[in-house]
Design an enzyme around this catalytic site. Structure first.
Site, PDB file in Angstrom:
ATOM      1  CE  LYS A  38     -56.359 -32.775 -29.257  1.00  0.00           C
ATOM      2  NZ  LYS A  38     -55.798 -33.015 -27.938  1.00  0.00           N
ATOM      3  CD  GLN A  87     -54.577 -36.137 -26.454  1.00  0.00           C
ATOM      4  OE1 GLN A  87     -54.332 -35.192 -27.202  1.00  0.00           O
ATOM      5  NE2 GLN A  87     -55.711 -36.242 -25.801  1.00  0.00           N
ATOM      6  CG  ASP A 123     -52.623 -28.912 -24.713  1.00  0.00           C
ATOM      7  OD1 ASP A 123     -53.750 -28.881 -25.213  1.00  0.00           O
ATOM      8  OD2 ASP A 123     -51.884 -29.922 -24.719  1.00  0.00           O
TER       9      ASP A 123
HETATM   10  N1  GUN Z   1     -56.410 -34.917 -22.882  1.00  0.00           N
HETATM   11  C1  GUN Z   1     -57.722 -34.565 -22.770  1.00  0.00           C
HETATM   12  N2  GUN Z   1     -57.897 -33.291 -23.170  1.00  0.00           N
HETATM   13  C2  GUN Z   1     -56.682 -32.829 -23.542  1.00  0.00           C
HETATM   14  C3  GUN Z   1     -56.236 -31.575 -24.049  1.00  0.00           C
HETATM   15  O1  GUN Z   1     -56.992 -30.616 -24.223  1.00  0.00           O
HETATM   16  N3  GUN Z   1     -54.904 -31.507 -24.310  1.00  0.00           N
HETATM   17  C4  GUN Z   1     -54.032 -32.543 -24.111  1.00  0.00           C
HETATM   18  N4  GUN Z   1     -52.767 -32.360 -24.387  1.00  0.00           N
HETATM   19  N5  GUN Z   1     -54.434 -33.713 -23.625  1.00  0.00           N
HETATM   20  C5  GUN Z   1     -55.752 -33.847 -23.356  1.00  0.00           C
END
Ligand code: GUN
Length: 294
Positions: free
Chosen positions: A53, A97, A120
């Site tokens: 990311k 995350q 998100d």
């Molecule tokens: N863990 C698995 N997928 C995601 C996501 O799309 N965003 C976040 N913040 N954590 C995750």
């Protein structure tokens, strides 16, 4: 044979678009969008996701800072970091995350993120906005899946979409988005009965259960579109590899279009995160962070 929906190529195209948007943004405002990514603990899969990311954010010309906190981090410490990021005008997007270590209250953390910086789109306000079709920020994985569906389906209206899985991250927002597209939506989950028979009726199958190669060809109606959200690490023939929730080799001859793993939904999720960060930055700079898109 099914058409392959190339998530890698689609993601690159979206990344290029966002890059152009970042250039325009910096010309207009004299700064670039900023994404803060928070990782708590040392889960290897989360470390890889976070690294990708941050890397992508740099690639599109944004600033991106990774905040690493130890596995035994307290709720107070994480809340304090979120408060600082909320108040920082150089930060337009905040992502924590998931999953978080067990001592942390995930719901409370998500709710502490400023809704307008919640790239998100997991904050309760944004969840509500999605359900009422007023969302400015749409959860990244479902948004990526929808873009891939649009690539192969001219009109989603009236199609029967079956979403396998009901997570807050994928299954629930995916169902809401498909409903917005006028699909007939069925969500099946671990307590559902006759899952295979329900899937057999689907024009569109979205698999998001986290069970390696669960979905076989006899679950799929000939000509259905299959989107595989699963990313499962397995060992096959003494080799570690990633497989989806769909048994690709088995299902591909039956479906009309299918996403591969890897190279399908995964790259689109990250590209959509970049798109959301640019969207959040534009809304914040326009001084109307709570204005919702029509
Ligand atoms: N863990 C698995 N997928 C995601 C996501 O799309 N965003 C976040 N913040 N954590 C995750």
């Amino acid at each position: 044979m099914a058409a392959l929906i190339d998530g890698k190529a689609m993601a690159q195209q979206l990344i290029d678009e966002v890059k152009g948007g970042v250039t325009e943004f910096s010309q207009r405002y004299g700064s670039v969008p900023g994404l803060a990514v928070v990782l708590v603990g040392d889960d290897p899969a989360s470390q890889v996701y976070v690294r990708n990311k941050v890397k992508r954010a740099h690639e599109v010309g944004m600033t991106s800072i990774e905040h690493q906190l130890p596995d035994d981090c307290s709720q107070h410490t994480l809340n304090q970091l979120i408060a600082e990021l909320n108040a920082d005008p150089a930060v337009h997007g905040i992502l924590v995350q998931l999953p978080l270590p067990a001592q942390l209250n995930e719901k409370e953390i998500i709710a502490a993120i400023a809704a307008e910086k919640d790239v998100d789109s997991f904050h309760p306000l944004n969840v509500g906005a999605l359900v009422t079709a007023e969302a400015n920020l749409v959860p990244c994985t479902p948004l990526g899946c929808l873009m891939m569906l649009r690539q192969v389906c001219d009109d989603l209206s009236g199609k029967h979409a079956v979403v396998i899985g009901r997570s807050n991250i994928v299954g629930k927002p995916m169902a809401a988005l498909l409903l917005q597209e006028n699909c007939t939506v069925t969500t099946v989950h671990s307590h559902s009965r006759d899952i295979e028979q329900i899937c057999q009726q689907a024009d569109i199958v979205i698999a998001a259960v986290g069970r390696p190669e669960l979905i076989k060809s006899h679950w799929i109606k000939p000509g259905a579109v299959v989107i595989d959200v699963g990313i499962n690490a397995v060992v096959q023939d003494q080799t570690r590899k990633l497989v989806g929730d769909v048994d690709f080799a088995d299902v591909e001859p039956v479906a009309s279009a299918i996403t591969p793993v890897p190279g399908g939904v995964g790259p689109m999720t990250i590209a959509c995160l970049m798109k959301n960060t640019l969207t959040a930055a534009e809304a914040l700079h326009a001084g109307q962070p709570n204005k919702l898109a029509s």
